[in-house]
Write a protein that holds these residues in place. Structure first.
Motif, PDB file in Angstrom:
ATOM      1  N   THR A 137      -4.036  -0.805 -12.947  1.00  0.00           N
ATOM      2  CA  THR A 137      -4.117  -0.365 -11.557  1.00  0.00           C
ATOM      3  C   THR A 137      -4.073  -1.594 -10.656  1.00  0.00           C
ATOM      4  O   THR A 137      -4.046  -2.725 -11.144  1.00  0.00           O
ATOM      5  CB  THR A 137      -5.424   0.411 -11.303  1.00  0.00           C
ATOM      6  N   SER A 138      -4.094  -1.373  -9.362  1.00  0.00           N
ATOM      7  CA  SER A 138      -4.181  -2.487  -8.420  1.00  0.00           C
ATOM      8  C   SER A 138      -5.516  -3.199  -8.569  1.00  0.00           C
ATOM      9  O   SER A 138      -5.701  -4.309  -8.076  1.00  0.00           O
ATOM     10  CB  SER A 138      -4.037  -1.973  -6.979  1.00  0.00           C
ATOM     11  N   TRP A 139      -6.434  -2.550  -9.269  1.00  0.00           N
ATOM     12  CA  TRP A 139      -7.814  -3.006  -9.387  1.00  0.00           C
ATOM     13  C   TRP A 139      -8.057  -3.785 -10.672  1.00  0.00           C
ATOM     14  O   TRP A 139      -8.698  -4.820 -10.663  1.00  0.00           O
ATOM     15  CB  TRP A 139      -8.684  -1.751  -9.331  1.00  0.00           C
ATOM     16  N   TRP A 185      -0.373   3.926   5.390  1.00  0.00           N
ATOM     17  CA  TRP A 185      -0.244   3.155   4.156  1.00  0.00           C
ATOM     18  C   TRP A 185       1.001   3.524   3.357  1.00  0.00           C
ATOM     19  O   TRP A 185       1.201   3.014   2.265  1.00  0.00           O
ATOM     20  CB  TRP A 185      -1.496   3.312   3.305  1.00  0.00           C
ATOM     21  N   TYR A 230       1.660   6.179   1.718  1.00  0.00           N
ATOM     22  CA  TYR A 230       1.377   6.863   0.457  1.00  0.00           C
ATOM     23  C   TYR A 230       2.391   7.985   0.271  1.00  0.00           C
ATOM     24  O   TYR A 230       2.923   8.518   1.255  1.00  0.00           O
ATOM     25  CB  TYR A 230      -0.029   7.486   0.466  1.00  0.00           C
ATOM     26  N   MET A 289     -10.645  -1.576  -1.999  1.00  0.00           N
ATOM     27  CA  MET A 289      -9.644  -2.293  -1.211  1.00  0.00           C
ATOM     28  C   MET A 289      -9.330  -1.558   0.094  1.00  0.00           C
ATOM     29  O   MET A 289      -8.676  -2.104   0.971  1.00  0.00           O
ATOM     30  CB  MET A 289      -8.373  -2.508  -2.027  1.00  0.00           C
ATOM     31  N   PRO A 298      -4.676  -0.440   0.263  1.00  0.00           N
ATOM     32  CA  PRO A 298      -3.534  -0.634  -0.624  1.00  0.00           C
ATOM     33  C   PRO A 298      -3.459   0.379  -1.764  1.00  0.00           C
ATOM     34  O   PRO A 298      -2.395   0.630  -2.292  1.00  0.00           O
ATOM     35  CB  PRO A 298      -3.732  -2.053  -1.167  1.00  0.00           C
ATOM     36  N   ASP A 299      -4.594   0.938  -2.141  1.00  0.00           N
ATOM     37  CA  ASP A 299      -4.607   1.984  -3.161  1.00  0.00           C
ATOM     38  C   ASP A 299      -5.536   3.100  -2.719  1.00  0.00           C
ATOM     39  O   ASP A 299      -6.340   2.934  -1.808  1.00  0.00           O
ATOM     40  CB  ASP A 299      -4.999   1.440  -4.535  1.00  0.00           C
ATOM     41  N   GLY A 340      -1.417   3.466  -6.524  1.00  0.00           N
ATOM     42  CA  GLY A 340      -1.567   2.024  -6.423  1.00  0.00           C
ATOM     43  C   GLY A 340      -0.632   1.416  -5.405  1.00  0.00           C
ATOM     44  O   GLY A 340       0.049   2.121  -4.646  1.00  0.00           O
ATOM     45  N   GLU A 341      -0.556   0.112  -5.420  1.00  0.00           N
ATOM     46  CA  GLU A 341       0.277  -0.599  -4.454  1.00  0.00           C
ATOM     47  C   GLU A 341       1.760  -0.285  -4.619  1.00  0.00           C
ATOM     48  O   GLU A 341       2.536  -0.465  -3.676  1.00  0.00           O
ATOM     49  CB  GLU A 341       0.031  -2.094  -4.562  1.00  0.00           C
ATOM     50  N   ASP A 342       2.154   0.219  -5.792  1.00  0.00           N
ATOM     51  CA  ASP A 342       3.559   0.590  -6.000  1.00  0.00           C
ATOM     52  C   ASP A 342       3.879   1.970  -5.421  1.00  0.00           C
ATOM     53  O   ASP A 342       5.016   2.414  -5.457  1.00  0.00           O
ATOM     54  CB  ASP A 342       3.915   0.553  -7.485  1.00  0.00           C
ATOM     55  N   ARG A 343       2.851   2.645  -4.899  1.00  0.00           N
ATOM     56  CA  ARG A 343       2.973   3.961  -4.253  1.00  0.00           C
ATOM     57  C   ARG A 343       3.398   5.084  -5.201  1.00  0.00           C
ATOM     58  O   ARG A 343       3.859   6.130  -4.782  1.00  0.00           O
ATOM     59  CB  ARG A 343       3.913   3.917  -3.044  1.00  0.00           C
TER      60      ARG A 343
END
Length: 163
Positions: A60-62, A92, A94, A106, A109-110, A131-134
């Motif tokens: 994940t972004s995390w 964002w 999404y 965050m 971003p997610d 996540g950041e990749d949407r």
């Protein structure tokens, strides 16, 4: 049933939920909210979670194997899903697959969403991490399963130190 929320006042907690608030939120959002979500909001209308990490089998972004979600948003107030979801999806970028319900550490971003892309607006949504990749990734088949899968973040403390 013990509450999944931390005790004490929070700006994320709305007023006591009413049937009218639920009806208005569903009209605003254009979906039927999951019964398990609505029942939880009747107990406490949103708030900060006690157990705020969710295990995954993907990065994940995390982290490599989980994500954090600090808050489950309530209904019918300034920080509620009906007031915030569409704005967050737009702000964002999404995917427009449903309703933003979770606020991650965050905070942007997610996120965590009720994903209606398979069920339709009147069906039972899955819960997806975005996540950041949407890309929405299913993490639970229902809101109830999602809530039951949350674990203390201390579970991952040692792993996150080097990331």
């Amino acid at each position: 049933m013990t509450s999944p929320f931390e005790e004490g006042p929070s700006s994320w907690t709305g007023p006591a939920l009413t049937e009218d608030m639920v009806r208005r939120a569903e009209e605003t959002l254009g979906v039927r909210l999951p019964r398990s979500y609505v029942e939880l909001m009747y107990q406490q209308n949103g708030g900060v979670l006690k157990n705020s990490c969710y295990p995954t089998d993907f990065r994940t972004s995390w982290a490599a194997d989980h994500f954090g979600v600090d808050v489950i948003m309530g209904i019918g107030h300034e920080e509620g899903i009906d007031a915030q979801s569409a704005e967050l999806i737009s702000e964002w970028d999404y995917p427009d697959v449903g309703v933003v319900i979770g606020v991650t550490p965050m905070a942007g971003p997610d996120t965590v969403m009720l994903d209606y892309s398979e069920s339709g607006a009147d069906g039972e949504p899955v819960v997806a991490y975005v996540g950041e990749d949407r890309t929405p990734r299913r993490v639970a088949d229902s809101f109830e399963e999602f809530m039951n899968g949350l674990v203390p973040c201390e579970t991952y403390e040692d792993e996150d130190e080097g990331e």
